[in-house]
Write a protein that holds these residues in place. Structure first.
Motif, PDB file in Angstrom:
ATOM      1  N   LEU A 111       0.852  -1.195   0.000  1.00 63.76           N
ATOM      2  CA  LEU A 111       0.000   0.000   0.000  1.00 63.76           C
ATOM      3  C   LEU A 111       0.884   1.240   0.000  1.00 63.76           C
ATOM      4  O   LEU A 111       1.988   1.212   0.547  1.00 63.76           O
ATOM      5  CB  LEU A 111      -0.875   0.036   1.257  1.00 63.76           C
ATOM      6  CG  LEU A 111      -1.729  -1.189   1.577  1.00 63.76           C
ATOM      7  CD1 LEU A 111      -2.466  -0.976   2.905  1.00 63.76           C
ATOM      8  CD2 LEU A 111      -2.738  -1.439   0.461  1.00 63.76           C
ATOM      9  N   HIS A 112       0.371   2.327  -0.578  1.00 66.44           N
ATOM     10  CA  HIS A 112       1.101   3.582  -0.444  1.00 66.44           C
ATOM     11  C   HIS A 112       0.479   4.362   0.707  1.00 66.44           C
ATOM     12  O   HIS A 112      -0.717   4.216   0.982  1.00 66.44           O
ATOM     13  CB  HIS A 112       1.094   4.383  -1.749  1.00 66.44           C
ATOM     14  CG  HIS A 112      -0.241   4.922  -2.125  1.00 66.44           C
ATOM     15  ND1 HIS A 112      -1.149   4.219  -2.885  1.00 66.44           N
ATOM     16  CD2 HIS A 112      -0.850   6.093  -1.816  1.00 66.44           C
ATOM     17  CE1 HIS A 112      -2.233   4.939  -3.042  1.00 66.44           C
ATOM     18  NE2 HIS A 112      -2.089   6.068  -2.407  1.00 66.44           N
TER      19      HIS A 112
ATOM     20  N   ILE B 231      -5.472  -3.530 -18.182  1.00 69.81           N
ATOM     21  CA  ILE B 231      -6.610  -3.084 -17.353  1.00 69.81           C
ATOM     22  C   ILE B 231      -6.602  -3.851 -16.026  1.00 69.81           C
ATOM     23  O   ILE B 231      -6.841  -3.272 -14.962  1.00 69.81           O
ATOM     24  CB  ILE B 231      -7.936  -3.280 -18.115  1.00 69.81           C
ATOM     25  CG1 ILE B 231      -7.967  -2.355 -19.335  1.00 69.81           C
ATOM     26  CG2 ILE B 231      -9.144  -2.989 -17.219  1.00 69.81           C
ATOM     27  CD1 ILE B 231      -8.927  -2.774 -20.410  1.00 69.81           C
ATOM     28  N   GLY B 232      -6.298  -5.139 -16.091  1.00 71.00           N
ATOM     29  CA  GLY B 232      -6.240  -5.952 -14.875  1.00 71.00           C
ATOM     30  C   GLY B 232      -5.188  -5.466 -13.894  1.00 71.00           C
ATOM     31  O   GLY B 232      -5.448  -5.320 -12.704  1.00 71.00           O
ATOM     32  N   LEU B 233      -3.989  -5.192 -14.401  1.00 76.20           N
ATOM     33  CA  LEU B 233      -2.921  -4.756 -13.501  1.00 76.20           C
ATOM     34  C   LEU B 233      -3.119  -3.310 -13.049  1.00 76.20           C
ATOM     35  O   LEU B 233      -2.751  -2.954 -11.931  1.00 76.20           O
ATOM     36  CB  LEU B 233      -1.564  -4.886 -14.189  1.00 76.20           C
ATOM     37  CG  LEU B 233      -0.968  -6.286 -14.229  1.00 76.20           C
ATOM     38  CD1 LEU B 233       0.432  -6.247 -14.819  1.00 76.20           C
ATOM     39  CD2 LEU B 233      -0.915  -6.946 -12.858  1.00 76.20           C
TER      40      LEU B 233
ATOM     41  N   PHE C  10       0.422   0.222 -12.392  1.00 75.88           N
ATOM     42  CA  PHE C  10       0.697  -0.895 -11.479  1.00 75.88           C
ATOM     43  C   PHE C  10       1.789  -0.544 -10.464  1.00 75.88           C
ATOM     44  O   PHE C  10       1.779  -1.006  -9.333  1.00 75.88           O
ATOM     45  CB  PHE C  10       1.095  -2.130 -12.298  1.00 75.88           C
ATOM     46  CG  PHE C  10       1.362  -3.358 -11.475  1.00 75.88           C
ATOM     47  CD1 PHE C  10       0.385  -3.868 -10.624  1.00 75.88           C
ATOM     48  CD2 PHE C  10       2.578  -4.018 -11.545  1.00 75.88           C
ATOM     49  CE1 PHE C  10       0.633  -5.005  -9.858  1.00 75.88           C
ATOM     50  CE2 PHE C  10       2.826  -5.155 -10.797  1.00 75.88           C
ATOM     51  CZ  PHE C  10       1.857  -5.646  -9.943  1.00 75.88           C
ATOM     52  N   ARG C  11       2.732   0.279 -10.873  1.00 72.47           N
ATOM     53  CA  ARG C  11       3.817   0.652  -9.958  1.00 72.47           C
ATOM     54  C   ARG C  11       3.321   1.513  -8.805  1.00 72.47           C
ATOM     55  O   ARG C  11       3.954   1.603  -7.764  1.00 72.47           O
ATOM     56  CB  ARG C  11       4.901   1.424 -10.722  1.00 72.47           C
ATOM     57  CG  ARG C  11       5.925   0.534 -11.403  1.00 72.47           C
ATOM     58  CD  ARG C  11       6.760   1.318 -12.384  1.00 72.47           C
ATOM     59  NE  ARG C  11       7.367   2.506 -11.797  1.00 72.47           N
ATOM     60  CZ  ARG C  11       8.527   2.510 -11.151  1.00 72.47           C
ATOM     61  NH1 ARG C  11       9.191   1.392 -11.001  1.00 72.47           N
ATOM     62  NH2 ARG C  11       9.016   3.622 -10.654  1.00 72.47           N
ATOM     63  N   ARG C  12       2.174   2.174  -9.009  1.00 74.50           N
ATOM     64  CA  ARG C  12       1.720   3.138  -8.007  1.00 74.50           C
ATOM     65  C   ARG C  12       0.580   2.645  -7.135  1.00 74.50           C
ATOM     66  O   ARG C  12       0.374   3.165  -6.043  1.00 74.50           O
ATOM     67  CB  ARG C  12       1.210   4.409  -8.719  1.00 74.50           C
ATOM     68  CG  ARG C  12       2.293   5.207  -9.336  1.00 74.50           C
ATOM     69  CD  ARG C  12       1.718   6.136 -10.399  1.00 74.50           C
ATOM     70  NE  ARG C  12       2.804   6.690 -11.195  1.00 74.50           N
ATOM     71  CZ  ARG C  12       3.351   7.867 -10.968  1.00 74.50           C
ATOM     72  NH1 ARG C  12       2.921   8.617  -9.991  1.00 74.50           N
ATOM     73  NH2 ARG C  12       4.336   8.304 -11.724  1.00 74.50           N
ATOM     74  N   ARG C  13      -0.167   1.704  -7.611  1.00 76.68           N
ATOM     75  CA  ARG C  13      -1.432   1.445  -6.908  1.00 76.68           C
ATOM     76  C   ARG C  13      -1.283   0.459  -5.744  1.00 76.68           C
ATOM     77  O   ARG C  13      -0.285  -0.255  -5.643  1.00 76.68           O
ATOM     78  CB  ARG C  13      -2.491   0.946  -7.896  1.00 76.68           C
ATOM     79  CG  ARG C  13      -2.358  -0.489  -8.288  1.00 76.68           C
ATOM     80  CD  ARG C  13      -3.604  -0.921  -9.030  1.00 76.68           C
ATOM     81  NE  ARG C  13      -3.459  -2.270  -9.526  1.00 76.68           N
ATOM     82  CZ  ARG C  13      -3.795  -3.348  -8.830  1.00 76.68           C
ATOM     83  NH1 ARG C  13      -4.288  -3.228  -7.610  1.00 76.68           N
ATOM     84  NH2 ARG C  13      -3.642  -4.550  -9.351  1.00 76.68           N
TER      85      ARG C  13
END
Lengths: 302, 263
Positions: A55-56, B178-180, B257-260
């Protein structure tokens, strides 16, 4: 000299207007075994998930091994972190052996001595597909995988749930072994006895906020004595007491309190109670002490 | 088993075997049907009598007379997109939201693997499985050709198989992205169905339904004119469109995906 391994600084995670954790701060030093205790929904898993980069954070920061942890950077710390949770989803199409091999490959591990030691301790059924294993056996696989790489820091989220009493004791023994080696461990748990057995420090979280950060020894001594007395006249409890209940019944005035000061002072106070009808003094159990901690810090029942 | 690519392939082994055999079987069946289509003049009459709106479902009569164009129209143009739709949805959803729903994505992320690397490895698995599916079809066709004692220039199958591979990569990457990016099973599956089934319907009926013609360029299948490819024409623009779609959706996936948060 204390070397901080984990530093959680004013960490907040909000979902809309709901704060799952709110301004959480604590530090874990090298070699410490810290228990992270709280009721369901208190924010334990959210804190751990943020520490691992799942999580962020909405506000605040997590630093592990001097590396700022975000979803983008968390993997840089994972080489030195072992992680297991009570509800961990392992790769169900693999057997335990294949899973260990995969973990070894990811960590670049070639010496399997530790894996063998851990397998001897937990005796998992590692030839079966993970999907066919019982919850307890899956948990053994997860714990072995968390420790087999000899990580510097181990993060455990309800690690012994699902283990039978014998394996729970083996788990406690494992933590003692790791403590002796200087491994830093951060574990959330529902089992207070387990936390007291293995942890040097306990961090209590309630409704997303840290309410207590104390040495585990204090939690043991905090238990005190539960005193219940009946007297002809209303009595005020001694100064050092934590009042639990004060009622009037057919027998007389009943008073229940927890007493944590010196026993001699309690004896002296009891001798001064006028019209004493009955008295019972019992050990105040750890669970109750734990609940009292919540009460004292929040003014609410746990 | 020591790396994520082989571990993921091992996880998907029954899926891979099932789909490769299934695709090969479809390729084989459609190939051994060719003599019937080739010789049956009654079929010519039946197709001629079909209403124009239905002719998109059976293909052009001229294409049925040549083996290459028969395979192009009947196998790759009409049947294969239906199976590719199912394959790409199942594959992309399985590697993204299904793993996240089970909690296995968290287990992966807890390892010393960056999110970008996890995404890249999963995408390469998609590319590889789509390749195996395309090879399965070609293998089935080759087996069918042996059965009916026919020969076909291998370049025809290479062209058709390659374009089918690119199409399936583009479709699967869209759904994968969309999935990721969202982690939402309903949204991913829903968009996957709209993209794949929508493309099939639009391209199939566009020749007969006037107002659909303007929308055909939005269909993935518009860029896979299998009968033309069978005749020897591969439009580089079509290749570029599939490559472009794949790259754009991969970039979207990486950024999101890297952020969520991962459940």
């Amino acid at each position: 000299m204390t070397i901080p391994v984990v530093s959680v600084d004013h960490l907040t995670k909000r979902y809309g207007s709901f704060a799952a954790i709110d301004d959480v701060s604590f530090t874990i030093n090298k070699g410490e075994v810290v228990g992270f205790v709280g009721l369901n929904g208190a924010g334990k898993s959210t804190t751990i998930n943020t520490m691992l980069g799942f999580l962020h954070s909405t506000e605040g920061s997590v630093t592990i091994f001097d590396q700022d942890v975000t979803p983008q950077t968390a993997h840089k710390t994972h080489q030195e972190i072992g992680f297991a949770s009570g509800d961990m989803s392992l790769f169900s199409n693999l057997t335990g052996k294949q899973y260990f091999k995969f973990i070894a490959g990811r960590f670049g591990l070639h010496d399997m001595t530790r894996l063998k030691e851990l397998s001897d301790l937990f005796e998992p059924d590692s030839n079966k597909k993970i999907s066919d294993l019982s919850r307890g056996n899956k948990q053994k696989i997860a714990l072995i995988a968390a420790f087999m790489t000899s990580p510097e820091l181990v993060i455990l989220d309800e690690p012994s749930s699902g283990l039978d009493p014998l394996m729970q004791q083996n788990f406690v023994d494992l933590i003692h072994q790791e403590t002796a080696k200087g491994t830093t461990i951060f574990m959330s748990s529902h089992y207070l006895n387990e936390v007291i057995d293995v942890c040097s420090r306990v961090v209590l979280i309630r409704a997303g906020k840290i309410v207590k950060d104390i040495p585990a020894k204090e939690l043991i001594t905090d238990g005190g004595k539960m005193v219940h007395l009946v007297s002809k006249h209303a009595v005020t409890p001694p100064r050092a007491a934590e009042l639990i209940e004060k009622t009037k019944s057919e027998q007389g005035h009943e008073l229940t309190f927890v007493y944590k000061a010196k026993p001699a002072q309690l004896q002296q106070w009891l001798s001064g109670v006028a019209g004493l009808i009955d008295v019972s003094i019992t050990d105040h159990d750890l669970k109750a002490a734990f609940e009292d901690l919540y009460e004292l810090e929040t003014g609410q029942h746990a | 088993m020591r790396n994520l690519f082989t571990k993921t392939l091992y996880d998907k082994r029954t899926f891979i075997i099932g789909w490769v055999l299934g695709m090969a079987f479809i390729g084989y069946l459609m190939t051994i049907f060719f003599p019937a289509f080739h010789q049956d003049n009654g079929l010519d009459q039946l197709i001629k009598n079909l209403p124009p709106a239905m002719q998109g479902l059976v293909g052009s009569l001229d294409n049925l007379k040549q083996l290459s164009t028969y395979l192009g129209s009947q196998l790759f143009d009409i049947r294969m997109p239906i199976f590719l739709s199912v394959l790409t949805i199942l594959l992309a959803v399985g590697l993204t939201v299904s793993e996240e729903d089970k909690g296995q994505l968290r287990t992966l992320i807890a390892l010393p693997l960056s999110r970008t690397r996890i995404l890249a490895v999963k995408w390469f698995v998609i590319v590889f499985i789509c390749l195996l599916a395309a090879l399965g079809v070609i293998g089935g066709v080759e087996l069918g050709l042996l059965t009916i004692h026919e020969t076909l220039d291998y370049q025809v199958l290479v062209r058709l198989g390659s374009m089918m591979w690119l199409l399936s990569i583009a479709l699967a990457t869209t759904i994968f992205s969309i999935g990721l990016a969202t982690g939402k099973r309903g949204l991913t599956t829903g968009i996957g169905v709209i993209v794949t089934v929508g493309s099939f319907l639009v391209t199939t009926f566009a020749p007969s339904v006037d107002w659909l013609k303007d929308y055909d360029k939005f269909s993935f299948l518009h860029y896979f004119p299998a009968p033309d490819i069978a005749k020897g024409t591969v439009d580089p623009m079509n290749v570029a469109v599939y490559a472009g779609i794949t790259i754009v959706f991969l970039i979207i996936a990486i950024i999101a995906f890297r952020r969520r948060d991962i459940r």
